[in-house]
Design a protein around this motif. Structure first.
Motif, short mmCIF file in Angstrom:
data_model
loop_
_atom_site.label_atom_id
_atom_site.label_comp_id
_atom_site.label_asym_id
_atom_site.label_seq_id
_atom_site.Cartn_x
_atom_site.Cartn_y
_atom_site.Cartn_z
N THR A 51 -30.69 5.41 19.80
CA THR A 51 -30.37 5.54 21.21
C THR A 51 -29.43 4.41 21.65
OG1 THR A 51 -32.50 6.58 21.68
CG2 THR A 51 -31.31 5.61 23.55
N GLU A 53 -27.99 2.87 25.05
CA GLU A 53 -28.10 2.87 26.51
C GLU A 53 -26.84 2.25 27.11
OE1 GLU A 53 -31.68 1.19 27.99
OE2 GLU A 53 -32.98 2.38 26.67
N GLU A 79 -27.88 9.08 20.12
CA GLU A 79 -28.06 9.66 21.44
C GLU A 79 -27.59 8.65 22.48
OE1 GLU A 79 -31.54 11.51 24.38
OE2 GLU A 79 -32.06 10.68 22.40
N GLU A 81 -27.42 7.48 26.26
CA GLU A 81 -28.09 7.62 27.55
C GLU A 81 -27.32 6.80 28.59
OE1 GLU A 81 -32.17 6.53 27.21
OE2 GLU A 81 -32.70 8.27 25.98
#
Length: 430
Positions: A51, A53, A79, A81
């Protein structure tokens, strides 16, 4: 002259970058712990994972989540975010993340905040060979260097140029824009005396952010605000005094007004011919056209320097990875992807941001649009202020002295000497 998409989008984003940041609190990290560090180790060429961010502001924050789906397709184990942060709270949010050690992996940083946050130890030095610095506009690239260390990558840029009414210029006998200082003075004079403008040019007569209009004249004349390593201010110089005298003469001779205008007054005044020219950034094309100026009635040109086209201020946004990032490898790979020419061209089509990677301007709309070409040309000669923690404080000092000279209440030499003495008292923070 045709109107381009960049002039119609991203207005709030670009304008917000002129908002001054607050000084970073002395609590938490040591405010002078960074600068002079080695660059981080180079990242490998494996796909990103985990992830990532991200904090982003304005139109970028609204568009980035969907835009980075292409990155996720190229890196299926990653991913992204994205959290959209309002510009008016962004500075304090980043400051809090640095102080607490709890924040995103990547954040958008306003160009004039890099010195503050980089010196605070909150940003990770950019990995070696992440991108080729020569691919970026020099002013934008140098604006990410704090104490000789690169702490971020320019993402998008803006700069200031001369807007002028072409129909009024023709009435005044000008078939081209002024190229140097003597011509700019004569141009403003002729717009008044021959074309009926009340003011030949609009310049900022002080107050917050006036340095962004004044300093291009000083940089064009060879002024340097600080020494090479950013440890001492060097404001007091003959070029600084000469350029401030040139700038203040526009007000003394009645070519520019000393009153700060109300919101919308410049745009309506430009439309009705009260103001023949002004200096501003790419967002102003949309504003003057919305006010009623036809695209055929105005043009943009580089800001004149003493002997030819001069310098301008370069602003925009940078991408930085926080020191306490949980996924620094993925974060830098995302930054690298966002810095690529093709990605930046795609983001220009999405949001309207001018790419910081100058090679992105070599083809497509960025290469073909006449108005954009002027901004691209100006960006090659655009300069960023010193990336030091105390820049915002010193900018306020410069703004105040510009206002006093514009209104004729202070001698230029005295004003510049006061800029120097007060800036020296503040220091650079490095």
């Amino acid at each position: 002259m045709k109107t381009n998409r960049t002039m119609k989008t991203g207005t709030k984003t670009l304008a917000a970058l002129a908002i001054a940041g607050l000084a970073l609190s002395a609590c938490g990290r040591d405010a002078t712990s960074a600068g002079g560090e080695a660059q981080s180790d180079a990242i490998d060429d494996s796909p990103a994972s985990g992830t990532i961010e991200v904090w982003a502001m304005g139109a970028e924050g609204e568009a980035l989540d969907e835009f980075t789906q292409a990155f996720e397709e190229e890196n299926p184990d990653a991913e992204v975010e994205v959290t959209a942060i309002p510009w008016d709270s962004a500075h304090d949010k980043i400051q809090g993340a640095i102080t607490s050690g709890e924040g995103p992996d990547v954040t958008l940083v306003g160009s004039t905040w890099m010195g503050e946050f980089g010196a605070a130890g909150g940003l990770m030095p950019t990995p070696e060979d992440l991108v080729d610095g020569d691919d970026f506009f020099p002013g934008a690239w140098e604006g990410n260097q704090v104490g000789g260390t690169q702490y971020g990558i320019p993402w998008y840029v803006e700069t200031r140029v001369l807007y002028y009414r072409t129909d009024l210029a023709q009435q005044a006998g000008w078939d081209a824009a002024p190229q140097d200082w003597d011509e700019l003075t004569q141009f403003a004079t002729d717009l008044q005396s021959k074309a009926g403008a009340e003011y030949g040019i609009n310049l900022q007569p002080g107050q917050t952010g006036s340095w962004q209009t004044f300093l291009p004249f000083a940089w064009s004349d060879g002024a340097e605000l600080a020494n090479a390593d950013g440890t001492e201010w060097s404001i007091a110089s003959d070029p600084m005094k000469e350029s401030l005298q040139y700038y203040s003469d526009f007000f003394a001779e009645g070519l520019a007004q000393t009153r700060v205008m109300d919101a919308g007054e410049l745009e309506s005044g430009f439309t009705d011919g009260r103001y023949g020219s002004f200096i501003s950034g790419p967002w102003h094309a949309a504003l003057i056209e919305d006010a009623g100026t036809d695209p055929s009635e105005y043009a943009v040109a580089p800001i004149p320097g003493p002997d030819g086209p001069g310098a301008s201020f370069i602003g925009g946004g940078n991408l930085a990875v926080l020191t306490d990032a949980e996924n620094p490898d993925g974060a830098w790979k995302l930054v690298q992807w966002l810095s690529e020419p093709e990605t930046q061209k795609d983001f220009y089509e999405t949001v309207g941001d001018l790419p910081a990677n100058s090679t992105a301007w070599d083809s497509g709309a960025l290469a073909d649009d006449e108005q954009l070409a002027v901004f691209g040309d100006q960006l090659d000669r655009a300069v960023s202020p010193p990336a030091v923690p105390t820049w915002e404080q010193v900018a306020d000092i410069i703004d105040a002295r510009v206002e006093r000279t514009a209104k004729g209440v202070q001698d230029v030499d005295e004003a510049v000497d006061e800029m120097q003495s007060q800036a020296s008292s503040v220091g650079t923070g490095l």
